[in-house]
Scaffold this motif. Structure first.
Motif, PDB file in Angstrom:
ATOM      1  N   ALA A 298      33.475  51.104 -72.867  1.00 14.82           N
ATOM      2  CA  ALA A 298      34.164  51.530 -72.661  1.00 14.82           C
ATOM      3  C   ALA A 298      35.154  52.783 -73.262  1.00 14.82           C
ATOM      4  N   GLU A 299      35.653  52.842 -73.980  1.00  9.07           N
ATOM      5  CA  GLU A 299      35.619  53.650 -75.647  1.00  9.07           C
ATOM      6  C   GLU A 299      35.068  55.244 -74.492  1.00  9.07           C
ATOM      7  N   TYR A 300      34.076  55.085 -74.800  1.00  4.74           N
ATOM      8  CA  TYR A 300      33.499  56.637 -74.169  1.00  4.74           C
ATOM      9  C   TYR A 300      33.730  56.584 -72.839  1.00  4.74           C
ATOM     10  N   LEU A 301      33.539  55.722 -72.126  1.00 10.28           N
ATOM     11  CA  LEU A 301      33.932  56.996 -71.028  1.00 10.28           C
ATOM     12  C   LEU A 301      35.460  56.939 -70.245  1.00 10.28           C
ATOM     13  N   ALA A 302      36.733  55.885 -71.313  1.00 10.33           N
ATOM     14  CA  ALA A 302      37.543  56.000 -70.892  1.00 10.33           C
ATOM     15  C   ALA A 302      38.616  57.684 -71.306  1.00 10.33           C
ATOM     16  N   THR A 303      37.342  58.159 -72.754  1.00 10.40           N
ATOM     17  CA  THR A 303      37.817  59.715 -73.339  1.00 10.40           C
ATOM     18  C   THR A 303      37.352  60.297 -72.151  1.00 10.40           C
ATOM     19  N   GLY A 304      35.735  60.036 -71.585  1.00  7.72           N
ATOM     20  CA  GLY A 304      35.967  61.575 -70.491  1.00  7.72           C
ATOM     21  C   GLY A 304      36.649  60.676 -68.751  1.00  7.72           C
ATOM     22  N   ILE A 305      37.285  59.780 -68.899  1.00  5.76           N
ATOM     23  CA  ILE A 305      37.995  60.330 -67.294  1.00  5.76           C
ATOM     24  C   ILE A 305      39.428  60.479 -67.458  1.00  5.76           C
ATOM     25  N   CYS A 306      40.198  59.783 -68.899  1.00 10.32           N
ATOM     26  CA  CYS A 306      41.418  60.523 -69.059  1.00 10.32           C
ATOM     27  C   CYS A 306      40.714  62.578 -69.607  1.00 10.32           C
ATOM     28  N   ASN A 307      39.996  62.504 -69.763  1.00 13.54           N
ATOM     29  CA  ASN A 307      40.129  64.010 -69.396  1.00 13.54           C
ATOM     30  C   ASN A 307      39.844  64.815 -68.368  1.00 13.54           C
ATOM     31  N   MET A 308      39.352  63.612 -66.942  1.00 16.98           N
ATOM     32  CA  MET A 308      39.296  64.122 -65.866  1.00 16.98           C
ATOM     33  C   MET A 308      40.611  63.884 -64.958  1.00 16.98           C
ATOM     34  N   SER A 309      41.201  62.997 -65.963  1.00 11.79           N
ATOM     35  CA  SER A 309      42.547  62.355 -64.667  1.00 11.79           C
ATOM     36  C   SER A 309      43.546  63.436 -65.132  1.00 11.79           C
ATOM     37  N   ASN A 310      43.319  64.590 -66.259  1.00 14.98           N
ATOM     38  CA  ASN A 310      44.272  65.385 -66.825  1.00 14.98           C
ATOM     39  C   ASN A 310      44.152  67.102 -66.520  1.00 14.98           C
ATOM     40  N   ILE A 311      43.351  66.663 -65.605  1.00 16.39           N
ATOM     41  CA  ILE A 311      42.699  67.704 -64.971  1.00 16.39           C
ATOM     42  C   ILE A 311      43.223  67.403 -63.100  1.00 16.39           C
ATOM     43  N   VAL A 312      42.574  65.976 -62.705  1.00 15.67           N
ATOM     44  CA  VAL A 312      43.114  65.858 -61.072  1.00 15.67           C
ATOM     45  C   VAL A 312      43.514  64.984 -61.273  1.00 15.67           C
ATOM     46  N   SER A 313      44.545  65.354 -60.202  1.00 12.41           N
ATOM     47  CA  SER A 313      45.159  63.536 -60.277  1.00 12.41           C
ATOM     48  C   SER A 313      44.945  62.831 -59.720  1.00 12.41           C
ATOM     49  N   MET A 314      45.025  61.737 -59.746  1.00 13.98           N
ATOM     50  CA  MET A 314      43.640  60.842 -59.502  1.00 13.98           C
ATOM     51  C   MET A 314      44.308  59.534 -60.291  1.00 13.98           C
ATOM     52  N   ASP A 315      44.335  58.304 -59.136  1.00  7.84           N
ATOM     53  CA  ASP A 315      44.714  56.779 -59.335  1.00  7.84           C
ATOM     54  C   ASP A 315      43.448  55.162 -59.118  1.00  7.84           C
ATOM     55  N   ARG A 316      42.180  55.871 -58.819  1.00  9.17           N
ATOM     56  CA  ARG A 316      41.365  54.606 -59.027  1.00  9.17           C
ATOM     57  C   ARG A 316      40.076  55.932 -59.690  1.00  9.17           C
ATOM     58  N   VAL A 317      39.242  54.525 -60.213  1.00  8.29           N
ATOM     59  CA  VAL A 317      37.740  55.074 -60.013  1.00  8.29           C
ATOM     60  C   VAL A 317      37.075  54.098 -60.000  1.00  8.29           C
ATOM     61  N   LEU A 318      35.568  54.641 -59.334  1.00  6.91           N
ATOM     62  CA  LEU A 318      35.047  53.329 -58.329  1.00  6.91           C
ATOM     63  C   LEU A 318      33.406  53.884 -59.452  1.00  6.91           C
ATOM     64  N   LEU A 319      33.272  52.409 -60.031  1.00  9.35           N
ATOM     65  CA  LEU A 319      32.047  52.343 -60.848  1.00  9.35           C
ATOM     66  C   LEU A 319      31.216  51.879 -60.383  1.00  9.35           C
ATOM     67  N   ALA A 320      29.646  53.157 -60.257  1.00  5.02           N
ATOM     68  CA  ALA A 320      28.466  52.840 -59.555  1.00  5.02           C
ATOM     69  C   ALA A 320      27.644  52.472 -60.539  1.00  5.02           C
ATOM     70  N   GLY A 321      26.434  51.944 -60.347  1.00  8.32           N
ATOM     71  CA  GLY A 321      25.294  52.800 -60.245  1.00  8.32           C
ATOM     72  C   GLY A 321      24.798  51.192 -61.417  1.00  8.32           C
ATOM     73  N   ASP A 322      24.288  51.165 -63.233  1.00 11.39           N
ATOM     74  CA  ASP A 322      24.119  50.259 -64.194  1.00 11.39           C
ATOM     75  C   ASP A 322      25.382  49.490 -64.304  1.00 11.39           C
ATOM     76  N   LEU A 323      26.300  49.370 -64.193  1.00 12.54           N
ATOM     77  CA  LEU A 323      27.800  49.366 -64.678  1.00 12.54           C
ATOM     78  C   LEU A 323      28.464  47.962 -63.696  1.00 12.54           C
ATOM     79  N   LEU A 324      27.274  48.389 -62.306  1.00 11.39           N
ATOM     80  CA  LEU A 324      28.224  47.345 -61.231  1.00 11.39           C
ATOM     81  C   LEU A 324      27.304  45.648 -61.691  1.00 11.39           C
ATOM     82  N   TYR A 325      26.527  45.557 -63.115  1.00  7.80           N
ATOM     83  CA  TYR A 325      26.681  44.649 -63.272  1.00  7.80           C
ATOM     84  C   TYR A 325      27.300  43.911 -64.076  1.00  7.80           C
TER      85      TYR A 325
END
Length: 377
Positions: A298-325
Motif C-alpha cells: 500500500a505504501e509503494y502504490l500510494a506513492t505512485g498514485i499520488c504522483n499521478m493524481s498530482n499530474i492528472v485530476s482523478m477521484d477514483r482508482v480501480l484495482l485489477a490483477g492479483d490485488l483483487l484477491y
C-alpha cells in the motif's frame, strides 16, 4: 454542392453510429433517442426503420407493472455484429468473439512457444472459432488486441515490455490485417480495462479515474474528462515505470527506482517466503509478516498514485490483477494512505475500489477496442 452532400452523409452516419452507441448502453424508446440525438422524431424513425430492415434492432414492450399503455423500447439484436478480442499474455493469449450486445460467444486459451509463428496460429484460431460458432466472417467488424505496454498503438507494434520476450518487437496489426482481411487495433491492456470499466458500477459516475493493473508488472489506464488519456503514438500513462526512488533498484525497463521494481507482485514478495499475493492474504490472521507486506505494498502504490493524481485530476482508482484477491483488506489501507498525501485531498478525495474484472473481461475489453473504432465517425 459536393460539400453539402458530404456533410449530409457524414451527419447520417454520425447519427446511425450514435444510435448504436446509445442502444449498447441501454434500451431506449424512439422519443428518448430523438432527445439524445437532438433531432426530430421523423429523423429517428428513419434511422430505426433502416436498422430494423438490416436486422440490427428490434422493438419490444418495456417490462413494467404500471397500468396504462406499455411503452415500446428498442433493443440491439444479438448475432448481427461481432468483434474479436485477443488478450496477449506472457505465454500465449486468450481469444474470443464478442457480439455487439457485449456477450462473449466463444473464447479459448492459446499457448505459444518461441518457435511458432504466433500470429499465424492466432489468425488460424480466430477463423476456426468463427466457423465453429457459425459466425459469418463478414459480420466481424474488427479485431482488438490487448497487450502490456510499452507499445506503439499507431503502428500496431509491441515494443519491449519487461518480461514479455515472446512478443518483443512484434508487428501485430499489419500482419494480422493482411491475414484476416479485417481491421486490427493494438491497445495497452490496462487502457482496455479502463475503458471497459467506464460507466460500470465499480467506476460510479466518475469521468476521471485510473485503473491500476498489478500482477507480474504494473500497468495503468487513465480516463480523464470521460476520455482515455493518450499521447503521441498512442502512448499512455506508464505509472509502473515512473520512479519513486531516483537512487533505487534497477528496473527491467532500464530505469532506476521504478514503481514496478518495488510493487509488482514478484518484486514485493522476493525473499519473503510467500509464493503469491493470495498466500499473503490467506496468512493475514496467522502471520504478522503478511500484514507488514500489505502495508508495504500500500505504501509503494500510494506513492505512485499520488504522483499521478498530482499530474492528472482523478477521484477514483480501480484495482485489477492479483490485488483483487483480498481487495477488501488492501483497498481501505491504500485509500487512507493516498488521501493523507494527495495534494487535492480537501476538495477531491480519491476512493480506491476493485475493478469490474471477470473470466471474460480481458477478451471483452479487447473486443471493445474494435467496436469503439467501428462506431467512430
Amino acid at each position: 454542392m459536393i460539400k453539402q452532400a458530404r456533410n449530409a452523409e457524414y451527419t447520417k452516419q454520425y447519427n446511425r453510429k450514435l444510435v448504436l452507441k446509445l442502444l449498447r448502453s441501454a434500451p431506449m424508446s424512439r422519443a428518448d433517442l430523438a432527445r439524445q440525438l437532438k433531432v426530430t422524431r421523423a429523423t429517428t424513425t428513419l434511422i430505426i426503420d433502416e436498422f430494423s430492415n438490416e436486422g440490427l434492432v428490434e422493438e419490444r414492450p418495456r417490462e413494467t407493472t404500471q397500468m396504462g399503455r406499455t411503452p415500446l423500447l428498442l433493443y440491439l439484436r444479438p448475432g448481427m455484429k461481432y468483434a474479436a478480442g485477443v488478450y496477449l499474455n506472457r505465454h500465449g493469449c486468450q481469444v474470443g468473439i464478442v457480439d455487439l450486445c457485449g456477450k462473449t460467444v466463444v473464447q479459448e486459451q492459446v499457448l505459444f512457444d518461441m518457435q511458432q509463428n504466433k500470429l499465424n496460429v492466432l489468425a488460424d484460431t480466430l477463423r476456426r472459432m468463427a466457423k465453429q460458432a457459425d459466425i459469418p466472417w463478414e459480420k466481424i467488424v474488427g479485431v482488438g488486441v490487448s497487450a502490456p505496454g510499452p507499445l506503439d498503438g499507431e503502428e500496431g507494434r509491441i515494443l519491449n515490455p519487461p518480461r514479455f520476450d515472446l512478443w518483443h518487437n512484434t508487428q501485430v496489426s499489419s500482419v494480422l490485417e493482411r491475414s484476416l482481411q479485417l481491421p486490427v487495433y493494438l491497445e495497452n491492456n490496462a487502457c482496455c480495462l479502463a475503458r471497459y470499466n467506464q460507466g460500470k458500477p465499480e467506476a460510479g459516475n466518475s469521468q476521471n479515474f485510473m485503473l491500476l493493473l498489478v500482477d507480474s508488472g504494473i500497468g495503468s489506464g487513465v480516463i480523464s474528462g470521460g476520455k482515455l488519456m493518450k499521447g503521441a503514438k498512442y502512448f499512455t500513462a506508464e505509472l509502473g515505470h515512473t520512479s519513486i526512488d531516483y537512487r533505487g533498484k534497477l528496473c527491467a525497463c532500464g530505469n532506476v527506482g521504478c514503481l514496478e521494481a518495488y510493487a509488482a507482485i514478484p518484486n514485493v514478495l522476493r525473499d519473503t517466503g510467500f509464493e503469491s499475493w493470495k498466500a499473503v492474504m490467506d496468512a493475514l490472521g496467522t502471520d504478522p509478516r503478511a500484514r507488514e507486506l500489505v502495508e508495504l505494498e500500500a505504501e509503494y502504490l500510494a506513492t505512485g498514485i499520488c504522483n499521478m493524481s498530482n499530474i492528472v485530476s482523478m477521484d477514483r482508482v480501480l484495482l485489477a490483477g492479483d490485488l483483487l484477491y483480498g481487495v477488501e483488506v488492501l483497498a481501505p489501507i491504500l485509500e487512507e494512505k493516498v488521501n493523507q498525501r494527495s495534494l487535492r485531498r480537501a476538495v477531491l478525495p480519491i476512493s480506491v475500489c476493485p475493478a469490474c474484472v471477470g473470466k471474460e473481461s480481458q477478451v471483452q475489453a479487447a473486443a471493445e477496442v474494435a467496436f469503439a473504432r467501428f462506431l467512430m465517425v
